[in-house]
Design an enzyme around this catalytic site. Structure first.
Site: not given
Length: 271
Positions: A123, A222
Site C-alpha cells: 500500500a 498515501h
C-alpha cells in the site's frame, strides 16, 4: 529442486486469497503446507475447497511445517506470531507492521535465533528508494494519509476525541498529527504503512504523520515526502479497496505474492 514450504498464520480474507492463488499455481516453486488460525474448525471449513491439502494446526506447530510463515492476522497478535516463528529460526513475512512496536526487541530476538523478518507493504510507495536513501543521510520523512471515514468507525482513539464517522462527513477533516509510533498506537488496524515507512527510513520517532478522514476518495491515499542528501522524493499511492474487506487495500495480498516470488525467482528487481 525442492519447493519452498509456506505456512499462513491467519486465515481471513488475505490468507484465503493467498491460499487460492497458490492453489491455482501462481507460484509453482512454492508449496502451501500449513495454516494456523484462532478458530481451527473455521479455517478447515474455509480451506475445504482447495485442491491442495494444507494441514490446519495451532500456531505452535506451524514453524515445523514451513520454511516461511506469512503473518496475515492482526497487529494485536503480531508479537505472538513473530516470537513463535523467529524462535524456530524461520523467515516471517509480515503484514501487520503496526504490531512491531509491541515487540521492541524483535530484531535482536531474530538474530539470536537465526530468524528473519520481511515486511510486505504494497500500500505504500517507494520503499526501495527510501531504503536506498537511508544508506546515506535522510533529513526528513513525512507521511500524509487520506482515509475513507467509514474505515475509522470503532476506533477508540477518535471516538474518545469526539469524532463520529457513522454520520456523513461533509468535507475532509484532519484527525491526527504526530510521530509514526504514535500513529501506530492510535490506529493499530490502519497504520502498518507508518511503521513500514519508519523501518525503511529514519525510525518511529523521526517519521512524521498527518492523517485526514476524506469522504471524497475511493480508497486510501498515501503521500510520502523524503528529503535526503542523495535524493528528494515525492511519492503517492492511490489504493483501491479490497472487494472482500473494504478497510483493506486490494494491493495488500498481491504484495505477499510478490515477496514470495522474490524468494524463489532467478531474477529479483529492486534493491
Amino acid at each position: 529442486m525442492a519447493r519452498l514450504r509456506v505456512g499462513l498464520a491467519g486465515f481471513g480474507s488475505v490468507g484465503q486469497f493467498l491460499a487460492r492463488r497458490l492453489d491455482e499455481g501462481a507460484l509453482p516453486q512454492v508449496e502451501l503446507t500449513a495454516i494456523a488460525a484462532r478458530d481451527l474448525a473455521k479455517a478447515a471449513a474455509n480451506a475445504a475447497g482447495l485442491s491442495i491439502r494444507p494441514r490446519i494446526v495451532p500456531l505452535a506447530e506451524l514453524p515445523a511445517l514451513a520454511d516461511v510463515v506469512v503473518e496475515c492476522a492482526t497487529a494485536d497478535s503480531f508479537p505472538e506470531v513473530a516470537r513463535t516463528v523467529l524462535e524456530a529460526g524461520r523467515t516471517l513475512v509480515a503484514l501487520s507492521a503496526g504490531g512491531v512496536p509491541a515487540f521492541p526487541d524483535m530484531v535482536a530476538f531474530a538474530e539470536r535465533h537465526g530468524g528473519r523478518v520481511r515486511i510486505a507493504s504494497g500500500a505504500l510507495p517507494g520503499l526501495d528508494s527510501i531504503r536506498c536513501a537511508a544508506e546515506g543521510t535522510i533529513r526528513q520523512v513525512r507521511l500524509f494519509s487520506r482515509i475513507k471515514p467509514g474505515s475509522f468507525i470503532g476506533e477508540e482513539y477518535l471516538e474518545s476525541r469526539g469524532f463520529d464517522f457513522r454520520q456523513p462527513l461533509a468535507a475532509a477533516v484532519k484527525v491526527f498529527e504526530g510521530s509514526a509510533g504514535e500513529a501506530a498506537a492510535a490506529f493499530p488496524r490502519h497504520f502498518n504503512v507508518a511503521i513500514s515507512l519508519s523501518l525503511a527510513g529514519v525510525g518511529f520517532d523521526r517519521t512524521r504523520v498527518e492523517i485526514w478522514a476524506d469522504p471524497d476518495i475511493p480508497g486510501a491515499i498515501h503521500n510520502v515526502e523524503v528529503e535526503a542528501d542523495e535524493v528528494v522524493l515525492s511519492l503517492t499511492s492511490r489504493n483501491r479497496p479490497s472487494a472482500t474487506n473494504p478497510k483493506t487495500s486490494r494491493i495488500i495480498a498481491p504484495s505477499v505474492l510478490a515477496a514470495l516470488r522474490s524468494m524463489v525467482a532467478p531474477l529479483h528487481v529492486g534493491s
